[in-house]
Design an enzyme around this catalytic site. Structure first.
Site, PDB file in Angstrom:
ATOM      1  N   LYS A   1      -6.989  -3.515   6.558  1.00 53.02           N
ATOM      2  CA  LYS A   1      -7.100  -3.458   5.108  1.00 53.02           C
ATOM      3  C   LYS A   1      -5.698  -3.635   4.566  1.00 53.02           C
ATOM      4  O   LYS A   1      -4.841  -2.804   4.777  1.00 53.02           O
ATOM      5  CB  LYS A   1      -7.690  -2.131   4.648  1.00 53.02           C
ATOM      6  CG  LYS A   1      -7.885  -2.075   3.155  1.00 53.02           C
ATOM      7  CD  LYS A   1      -8.526  -0.759   2.764  1.00 53.02           C
ATOM      8  CE  LYS A   1      -8.712  -0.659   1.263  1.00 53.02           C
ATOM      9  NZ  LYS A   1      -7.503  -0.843   0.507  1.00 53.02           N
TER      10      LYS A   1
ATOM     11  N   GLU B   1     -12.759  -7.382  -0.076  1.00 47.40           N
ATOM     12  CA  GLU B   1     -11.626  -6.593  -0.545  1.00 47.40           C
ATOM     13  C   GLU B   1     -11.264  -7.109  -1.923  1.00 47.40           C
ATOM     14  O   GLU B   1     -10.924  -8.285  -2.088  1.00 47.40           O
ATOM     15  CB  GLU B   1     -10.440  -6.694   0.405  1.00 47.40           C
ATOM     16  CG  GLU B   1      -9.305  -5.781  -0.019  1.00 47.40           C
ATOM     17  CD  GLU B   1      -8.246  -5.632   1.048  1.00 47.40           C
ATOM     18  OE1 GLU B   1      -8.248  -6.418   2.009  1.00 47.40           O
ATOM     19  OE2 GLU B   1      -7.419  -4.725   0.907  1.00 47.40           O
TER      20      GLU B   1
END
Length: 102
Positions: free
Chosen positions: A19, A78
Site C-alpha cells: 500500500k 487505492e
C-alpha cells in the site's frame, strides 16, 4: 443475506500487496447492488469520491467491477487524490495523469 454491518465486519483476505499511499476502496454486493466502501464505511468521503470518480471516468472500471462481482470476488482499489493526502502530496488525481494532453 448481506448487510453493510456484516460486510464491514469481515476480516478475511486472499492476497496482500504494498500500500503506497491513499485509501483502500473495495466493492461489496449489498442485496444485488454493487457499492464502494472504504475500510470502515460506505459513506466515507473517500468512498463517495471514489464512486464519483468511477462513475465519471473515461476508463470503464464498471466492467472490471462487474466481472469481479460475477465471480463473487471483491475489486480493490487505492484511492489517491489531492484532497485525500495521507503522506504523499499529489497535484492531480493519479487517474487523471493518463489523460493529460501535452
Amino acid at each position: 443475506e448481506f448487510s453493510e454491518e456484516k460486510i464491514l465486519a469481515r476480516n478475511d483476505f486472499i492476497g496482500a500487496f504494498d500500500k503506497l499511499d491513499g485509501s483502500i476502496i473495495s466493492t461489496a454486493n449489498i442485496n444485488g447492488s454493487i457499492l464502494l466502501r472504504s475500510k470502515t464505511s460506505f459513506k466515507s468521503e473517500q468512498a463517495i469520491a471514489a464512486t464519483q470518480l468511477i462513475n465519471n471516468s473515461r476508463i470503464n472500471y464498471k466492467n472490471f467491477i462487474d466481472f469481479c462481482a460475477a465471480l463473487n470476488q471483491t475489486a480493490i482499489f487505492e484511492y489517491t487524490a489531492p484532497t485525500n493526502r495521507i503522506v504523499l502530496k499529489y497535484k492531480i488525481t493519479p487517474f487523471e495523469r493518463n489523460f493529460k494532453i501535452s
